[in-house]
Design a protein around this motif. Structure first.
Motif, PDB file in Angstrom:
ATOM      1  N   PRO A 185       0.830  -1.212   0.000  1.00 26.25           N
ATOM      2  CA  PRO A 185       0.000   0.000   0.000  1.00 26.25           C
ATOM      3  C   PRO A 185       0.859   1.254   0.000  1.00 26.25           C
ATOM      4  CG  PRO A 185      -0.784  -1.588   1.604  1.00 26.25           C
ATOM      5  CD  PRO A 185       0.546  -2.086   1.128  1.00 26.25           C
ATOM      6  N   PRO A 186       0.285   2.360  -0.517  1.00 27.25           N
ATOM      7  CA  PRO A 186      -1.101   2.503  -0.976  1.00 27.25           C
ATOM      8  C   PRO A 186      -1.300   1.901  -2.374  1.00 27.25           C
ATOM      9  CG  PRO A 186       0.063   4.572  -1.276  1.00 27.25           C
ATOM     10  CD  PRO A 186       1.014   3.642  -0.589  1.00 27.25           C
ATOM     11  N   ALA A 187      -2.546   1.483  -2.632  1.00 24.94           N
ATOM     12  CA  ALA A 187      -3.740   1.516  -1.793  1.00 24.94           C
ATOM     13  C   ALA A 187      -3.819   0.257  -0.935  1.00 24.94           C
ATOM     14  CB  ALA A 187      -4.974   1.605  -2.674  1.00 24.94           C
ATOM     15  N   THR A 193      -5.574   5.534   0.517  1.00 28.07           N
ATOM     16  CA  THR A 193      -4.246   5.908   0.043  1.00 28.07           C
ATOM     17  C   THR A 193      -3.507   6.830   1.010  1.00 28.07           C
ATOM     18  OG1 THR A 193      -5.184   7.750  -1.218  1.00 28.07           O
ATOM     19  CG2 THR A 193      -4.889   5.661  -2.384  1.00 28.07           C
ATOM     20  N   VAL A 200      -2.403   1.632   5.246  1.00 28.35           N
ATOM     21  CA  VAL A 200      -1.386   2.293   4.423  1.00 28.35           C
ATOM     22  C   VAL A 200      -0.172   2.614   5.285  1.00 28.35           C
ATOM     23  CG1 VAL A 200      -0.869   4.279   2.955  1.00 28.35           C
ATOM     24  CG2 VAL A 200      -3.145   3.243   2.896  1.00 28.35           C
TER      25      VAL A 200
END
Length: 399
Positions: A185-187, A193, A200
């Motif tokens: 992540p992100p996402a 995000t 995240v």
């Protein structure tokens, strides 16, 4: 006064609504709507009987056009005016026409703990169509599961659920390290995000864009599964019953990815073997603790050379880090000098070390930092060594 025959007929039709239809009345009552005969739901003959609803919907043009179904069973198939939910027989199905286009299935997958086995029942083990829906409803069709260049990719790709969905489909085979990085992540699995989201957090700071130390690998904090169904990856999915010919899945939910510190640096033993860190992660607070990287270490004065012993404060016989427990979502506040060693901005040096300001650090550690506290060489910071300039003894192990 005579009652017009039209009004009588209209009233009769209104009274005879879809919700009042009975299974023993097979005649159509309105265009596109009919009462179903026994074969409509007889899954024992699903493959052979043209009257089975699966066969009827599959043969439509376009295939699986569900509009007529929704007239009675509701826009989301939860009952509608018929009072009969499609999900009473097969919980994951059917999907609305807008299911892929609107992104709804991402939310559905997350809400149901990513039940890939359910997807395979209709779309096939490789999601290219399967025996039920055929290739016209491949998960990879029309660029749904594809990279930025339009190359098809499996729904089971790591970066389908978390990371960069549009990452190259060829990375998995051609550049495994970059592939794993694209899955970070992100996402996150919820589509978040922002670093303030627990899913995240500081993933990219640890894996790619860190400014204070070396990058780490996914497998240093997680067990990286070889397949989407590996134990410990997805919630447990087992078949508990069959209804209407479809497997009903039982899913044991999990909300936070398991963190286990496989990183030898996080577990670095210091203090001449006497100081053993015990890294841990608390899902409730999203905090890690006991890691060498965030100040769980100890140096003994006795193991230092005379010139190095001179920086030990007064009668101090040991020097210790801050043993910080930063939250995964703390951001820049978790990366200050004094967050890992020291007690504050005015005392960025470790406890047991003579107190100097950041501007003086380069006198002894000039290969690592400058007089403004900027890290000059990430490979020499947070690396399990004490990196000193040559005149102060050069690099030596943490002991």
């Amino acid at each position: 006064m005579k009652t017009p025959i039209g009004m009588i007929l209209a009233g009769s039709l209104l009274a005879f609504s879809c919700s009042q239809l009975k299974n023993d009345i097979p005649a159509p009552v309105a265009p596109g709507v009919r009462v179903h005969d026994a074969a409509w739901v007889d899954s024992l003959h699903a493959g052979a009987d043209a009257g089975f609803h699966g066969q009827v919907l599959k043969a439509m043009s376009p295939a699986w056009n569900d509009q007529s179904c929704r007239n009675c069973h509701g826009g989301t198939y939860t009952g509608g005016t018929a009072g009969v939910a499609c999900f009473s027989c097969h919980p994951p199905y059917p999907h609305a026409v807008a299911f892929p286009a609107s992104g709804r299935h991402r939310g559905y997958m997350k809400a149901n703990n990513f039940p890939f086995k359910q997807c395979q029942q209709c779309h096939g083990s490789s999601y290219t169509g399967g025996a039920v829906v055929g290739p016209t409803l491949s998960c990879e069709q029309a660029g749904c599961h594809a990279d930025a260049a339009g190359n098809l990719k499996s729904p089971e790709s790591c970066n389908t659920c978390h990371g960069v969905f549009s990452a190259s489909a060829g990375l998995e085979k051609n550049d495994p390290a970059a592939y794993l990085l694209s899955a970070a992540p992100p996402a996150d699995v919820a589509g978040d995000t922002a670093a303030s989201a627990a899913g995240v957090g500081a993933h990219q700071k640890h894996l790619a864009t860190g400014t204070t130390g070396r990058t780490v690998k996914c497998q240093e904090c997680h067990v990286v599964p070889k397949t989407v169904f590996d134990p410990g990856h997805l919630p447990v999915q087992t078949v508990i019953a069959k209804a209407g010919g479809f497997a009903v899945m039982h899913v044991r939910a999990t909300t936070v990815a398991t963190v286990q510190f496989n990183d030898t640096l996080a577990n670095l033993v210091t203090g001449s073997g006497a100081y053993v860190p015990h890294p841990s992660f608390d899902p409730a607070t999203a905090k890690c603790s006991g890691t060498y990287c965030h100040g769980s270490w100890l140096l003994t004065k006795a193991s230092a050379t005379p010139i190095q012993q001179a920086v030990f404060a007064d009668t101090a016989t040991v020097m210790v880090g801050a043993s910080a427990s930063p939250a995964w979502t703390d951001g820049a506040a978790a990366g200050t000098c004094w967050s890992c060693h020291g007690t504050g901005s005015s005392a960025p040096t470790p406890k047991g070390h003579m107190v100097y300001q950041v501007s003086a650090c380069s006198i002894c550690h000039g290969d690592v930092t400058d007089g403004n506290g900027n890290i000059l060489n990430r490979a020499k910071h947070m690396n399990g060594m004490i990196d000193l300039v040559t005149s102060f003894g050069g690099s030596r192990p943490m002991r």
